[in-house]
Scaffold this motif. Structure first.
Motif, PDB file in Angstrom:
ATOM      1  N   ALA A 193       0.810  -1.220   0.000  1.00  0.00           N
ATOM      2  CA  ALA A 193       0.000   0.000   0.000  1.00  0.00           C
ATOM      3  C   ALA A 193       0.843   1.269   0.000  1.00  0.00           C
ATOM      4  O   ALA A 193       0.451   2.281  -0.597  1.00  0.00           O
ATOM      5  CB  ALA A 193      -0.938  -0.004   1.205  1.00  0.00           C
ATOM      6  N   GLN A 199       1.192   2.099  -5.111  1.00  0.00           N
ATOM      7  CA  GLN A 199       0.116   2.666  -4.313  1.00  0.00           C
ATOM      8  C   GLN A 199      -0.977   3.367  -5.130  1.00  0.00           C
ATOM      9  O   GLN A 199      -2.087   3.570  -4.644  1.00  0.00           O
ATOM     10  CB  GLN A 199       0.677   3.639  -3.260  1.00  0.00           C
ATOM     11  CG  GLN A 199       1.408   4.824  -3.847  1.00  0.00           C
ATOM     12  CD  GLN A 199       2.009   5.709  -2.772  1.00  0.00           C
ATOM     13  OE1 GLN A 199       2.151   6.900  -2.950  1.00  0.00           O
ATOM     14  NE2 GLN A 199       2.359   5.119  -1.637  1.00  0.00           N
ATOM     15  N   GLN A 200      -0.680   3.730  -6.377  1.00  0.00           N
ATOM     16  CA  GLN A 200      -1.674   4.430  -7.194  1.00  0.00           C
ATOM     17  C   GLN A 200      -2.459   3.505  -8.123  1.00  0.00           C
ATOM     18  O   GLN A 200      -3.304   3.965  -8.883  1.00  0.00           O
ATOM     19  CB  GLN A 200      -0.981   5.524  -8.021  1.00  0.00           C
ATOM     20  CG  GLN A 200      -0.250   6.577  -7.211  1.00  0.00           C
ATOM     21  CD  GLN A 200      -1.170   7.294  -6.233  1.00  0.00           C
ATOM     22  OE1 GLN A 200      -2.350   7.518  -6.507  1.00  0.00           O
ATOM     23  NE2 GLN A 200      -0.632   7.655  -5.073  1.00  0.00           N
ATOM     24  N   ARG A 202      -5.324   1.335  -9.159  1.00  0.00           N
ATOM     25  CA  ARG A 202      -6.712   1.237  -8.681  1.00  0.00           C
ATOM     26  C   ARG A 202      -7.087  -0.188  -8.298  1.00  0.00           C
ATOM     27  O   ARG A 202      -7.677  -0.414  -7.237  1.00  0.00           O
ATOM     28  CB  ARG A 202      -7.666   1.759  -9.767  1.00  0.00           C
ATOM     29  CG  ARG A 202      -9.137   1.617  -9.420  1.00  0.00           C
ATOM     30  CD  ARG A 202     -10.029   2.252 -10.469  1.00  0.00           C
ATOM     31  NE  ARG A 202     -11.421   1.945 -10.226  1.00  0.00           N
ATOM     32  CZ  ARG A 202     -12.058   0.887 -10.726  1.00  0.00           C
ATOM     33  NH1 ARG A 202     -11.395   0.040 -11.512  1.00  0.00           N
ATOM     34  NH2 ARG A 202     -13.332   0.673 -10.457  1.00  0.00           N
ATOM     35  N   ARG A 205      -5.491  -1.160  -5.064  1.00  0.00           N
ATOM     36  CA  ARG A 205      -6.119  -0.502  -3.917  1.00  0.00           C
ATOM     37  C   ARG A 205      -7.402  -1.234  -3.527  1.00  0.00           C
ATOM     38  O   ARG A 205      -7.668  -1.473  -2.347  1.00  0.00           O
ATOM     39  CB  ARG A 205      -6.441   0.953  -4.253  1.00  0.00           C
ATOM     40  CG  ARG A 205      -5.246   1.879  -4.173  1.00  0.00           C
ATOM     41  CD  ARG A 205      -5.723   3.304  -4.205  1.00  0.00           C
ATOM     42  NE  ARG A 205      -4.637   4.236  -3.944  1.00  0.00           N
ATOM     43  CZ  ARG A 205      -4.810   5.498  -3.577  1.00  0.00           C
ATOM     44  NH1 ARG A 205      -6.028   5.975  -3.451  1.00  0.00           N
ATOM     45  NH2 ARG A 205      -3.781   6.276  -3.352  1.00  0.00           N
ATOM     46  N   LEU A 209      -8.237  -3.125  -0.003  1.00  0.00           N
ATOM     47  CA  LEU A 209      -9.374  -2.771   0.841  1.00  0.00           C
ATOM     48  C   LEU A 209     -10.328  -3.947   1.053  1.00  0.00           C
ATOM     49  O   LEU A 209     -11.050  -3.990   2.051  1.00  0.00           O
ATOM     50  CB  LEU A 209     -10.135  -1.585   0.212  1.00  0.00           C
ATOM     51  CG  LEU A 209      -9.390  -0.247   0.230  1.00  0.00           C
ATOM     52  CD1 LEU A 209     -10.155   0.800  -0.553  1.00  0.00           C
ATOM     53  CD2 LEU A 209      -9.144   0.220   1.661  1.00  0.00           C
ATOM     54  N   TRP A 218      -5.474   2.309   6.094  1.00  0.00           N
ATOM     55  CA  TRP A 218      -5.664   2.417   4.642  1.00  0.00           C
ATOM     56  C   TRP A 218      -7.119   2.722   4.300  1.00  0.00           C
ATOM     57  O   TRP A 218      -7.394   3.332   3.265  1.00  0.00           O
ATOM     58  CB  TRP A 218      -5.169   1.153   3.948  1.00  0.00           C
ATOM     59  CG  TRP A 218      -3.708   0.955   4.244  1.00  0.00           C
ATOM     60  CD1 TRP A 218      -3.140  -0.002   5.025  1.00  0.00           C
ATOM     61  CD2 TRP A 218      -2.641   1.809   3.835  1.00  0.00           C
ATOM     62  NE1 TRP A 218      -1.783   0.186   5.125  1.00  0.00           N
ATOM     63  CE2 TRP A 218      -1.449   1.292   4.400  1.00  0.00           C
ATOM     64  CE3 TRP A 218      -2.569   2.956   3.044  1.00  0.00           C
ATOM     65  CZ2 TRP A 218      -0.211   1.885   4.197  1.00  0.00           C
ATOM     66  CZ3 TRP A 218      -1.332   3.549   2.842  1.00  0.00           C
ATOM     67  CH2 TRP A 218      -0.173   3.025   3.414  1.00  0.00           C
ATOM     68  N   TYR A 219      -8.057   2.353   5.158  1.00  0.00           N
ATOM     69  CA  TYR A 219      -9.445   2.758   4.982  1.00  0.00           C
ATOM     70  C   TYR A 219      -9.584   4.256   5.226  1.00  0.00           C
ATOM     71  O   TYR A 219     -10.278   4.966   4.496  1.00  0.00           O
ATOM     72  CB  TYR A 219     -10.346   1.976   5.942  1.00  0.00           C
ATOM     73  CG  TYR A 219     -10.665   0.582   5.450  1.00  0.00           C
ATOM     74  CD1 TYR A 219     -11.908   0.298   4.901  1.00  0.00           C
ATOM     75  CD2 TYR A 219      -9.717  -0.431   5.511  1.00  0.00           C
ATOM     76  CE1 TYR A 219     -12.204  -0.972   4.429  1.00  0.00           C
ATOM     77  CE2 TYR A 219     -10.005  -1.712   5.044  1.00  0.00           C
ATOM     78  CZ  TYR A 219     -11.235  -1.963   4.507  1.00  0.00           C
ATOM     79  OH  TYR A 219     -11.518  -3.222   4.025  1.00  0.00           O
ATOM     80  N   TRP A 222      -7.874   6.024   2.145  1.00  0.00           N
ATOM     81  CA  TRP A 222      -8.334   5.751   0.773  1.00  0.00           C
ATOM     82  C   TRP A 222      -9.839   5.856   0.565  1.00  0.00           C
ATOM     83  O   TRP A 222     -10.282   6.169  -0.535  1.00  0.00           O
ATOM     84  CB  TRP A 222      -7.858   4.361   0.339  1.00  0.00           C
ATOM     85  CG  TRP A 222      -6.383   4.286   0.092  1.00  0.00           C
ATOM     86  CD1 TRP A 222      -5.483   5.317   0.131  1.00  0.00           C
ATOM     87  CD2 TRP A 222      -5.623   3.103  -0.203  1.00  0.00           C
ATOM     88  NE1 TRP A 222      -4.209   4.860  -0.124  1.00  0.00           N
ATOM     89  CE2 TRP A 222      -4.269   3.506  -0.344  1.00  0.00           C
ATOM     90  CE3 TRP A 222      -5.952   1.769  -0.357  1.00  0.00           C
ATOM     91  CZ2 TRP A 222      -3.257   2.605  -0.636  1.00  0.00           C
ATOM     92  CZ3 TRP A 222      -4.952   0.861  -0.660  1.00  0.00           C
ATOM     93  CH2 TRP A 222      -3.615   1.276  -0.799  1.00  0.00           C
ATOM     94  N   ARG A 225     -11.397   8.912  -1.178  1.00  0.00           N
ATOM     95  CA  ARG A 225     -11.069   9.111  -2.596  1.00  0.00           C
ATOM     96  C   ARG A 225     -11.619   8.003  -3.487  1.00  0.00           C
ATOM     97  O   ARG A 225     -11.402   8.003  -4.689  1.00  0.00           O
ATOM     98  CB  ARG A 225      -9.550   9.196  -2.763  1.00  0.00           C
ATOM     99  CG  ARG A 225      -8.932  10.447  -2.150  1.00  0.00           C
ATOM    100  CD  ARG A 225      -7.435  10.482  -2.360  1.00  0.00           C
ATOM    101  NE  ARG A 225      -6.735   9.627  -1.427  1.00  0.00           N
ATOM    102  CZ  ARG A 225      -5.436   9.327  -1.512  1.00  0.00           C
ATOM    103  NH1 ARG A 225      -4.723   9.802  -2.518  1.00  0.00           N
ATOM    104  NH2 ARG A 225      -4.864   8.556  -0.609  1.00  0.00           N
ATOM    105  N   LEU A 226     -12.323   7.069  -2.892  1.00  0.00           N
ATOM    106  CA  LEU A 226     -12.838   5.932  -3.650  1.00  0.00           C
ATOM    107  C   LEU A 226     -14.066   6.341  -4.455  1.00  0.00           C
ATOM    108  O   LEU A 226     -14.921   7.099  -3.975  1.00  0.00           O
ATOM    109  CB  LEU A 226     -13.201   4.812  -2.677  1.00  0.00           C
ATOM    110  CG  LEU A 226     -13.111   3.374  -3.181  1.00  0.00           C
ATOM    111  CD1 LEU A 226     -11.680   3.046  -3.603  1.00  0.00           C
ATOM    112  CD2 LEU A 226     -13.566   2.412  -2.089  1.00  0.00           C
TER     113      LEU A 226
END
Length: 258
Positions: A193, A199-200, A202, A205, A209, A218-219, A222, A225-226
């Motif tokens: 992560a 890390q970028q 999608r 990510r 999650l 991480w929740y 992120w 921005r989800l």
């Protein structure tokens, strides 16, 4: 007539020559001369090593070399024969188990070997991985091909995961498989992560999650921005922990999606 006499002379010299003359004859362009060299009792390992550096040798000559050295070849000769791009596939397959781990890796990564040789060397390395020590695995991970990395990262050791992540040959599919395998833990998930290369992504990510082992941080970072569609899909994920599910629901309420 002159050419025929010259060839006849070279053929005879190949049978009788010794010393430095043998090294000169190794450069001859005529395969018949090279075949005669193999019959010369003075044509030894050092001469063969020089000969095997040539990438224009016919397959028949390489088979003859294999027959000559089989059962008595030193390690250097086995390696040189395996590395020659014209060596028949069956010979290469027989030689690979005799090579050291990082000699096999050189076959996979350095210029010269054919695609078939590279693939065979990769398979041989993968077969050996379960019995290798962590130190060797770490060294492999820094230089390995994508196919080998895909197996190495499944080990799950954070030190090995980090070495794989830093290798530019690592593919996203290997990370997705690792995250779905159940072998990823909170530490290795966080390594992925926070890695600047990954890390970028999608899909990565989302896979992170969806893991019940993903740390709450991480929740927090992120979820805001989800995309809404991804957030709904995440809410439907049955494997989430209670705390993770609460954080998803809170974000959905903020957006008026709950």
């Amino acid at each position: 007539m002159g050419d025929e006499r010259d060839k006849a002379s070279r053929l005879l010299r190949a049978l009788r020559a010794d010393g430095d003359e043998l090294f000169q004859l190794v450069r001859d362009s005529d395969p018949e001369v090279l075949f005669n060299l193999l019959k010369n009792p003075g044509f030894g390992e050092e001469h063969l090593l020089v000969l095997l550096k040539r990438h224009d040798l016919p397959e028949g000559l390489l088979k003859a070399i294999d027959q000559r050295i089989r059962g008595q070849a030193g390690h250097r000769l086995q390696l040189a024969l395996a590395r020659n791009p014209n060596t028949p596939a069956a010979t290469v397959l027989r030689l690979l188990p005799h090579l050291y781990l990082f000699e096999l890796l050189d076959l996979c990564t350095l210029p010269g070997p054919t695609p078939d040789q590279r693939l065979a060397a990769e398979r041989q390395i993968i077969l050996r991985l379960p019995g290798e020590e962590l130190g060797n695995k770490l060294s492999l991970a820094r230089r390995a091909t994508s196919a080998i990395l895909q197996i190495l990262i499944r080990d799950g050791d954070p030190r090995l995961v980090q070495a794989c992540l830093d290798n530019p040959r690592l593919k996203e599919v290997a990370l997705l498989q690792f995250l779905r395998s159940g072998k990823a833990n909170a530490e290795s998930i966080s390594q992925i992560a926070r890695h600047p290369r990954w890390q970028q992504h999608r899909q990565l990510r989302l896979a992170i999650l969806k893991s019940p082992k993903t740390p709450a941080i991480w929740y927090t970072l992120w979820l805001p921005r989800l995309k809404s569609g991804d957030l709904r899909a995440l809410a439907a994920q049955r494997s989430l922990q209670v705390r993770q599910r609460e954080m998803v629901r809170t974000e959905m309420k903020k957006r008026g999606l709950a």
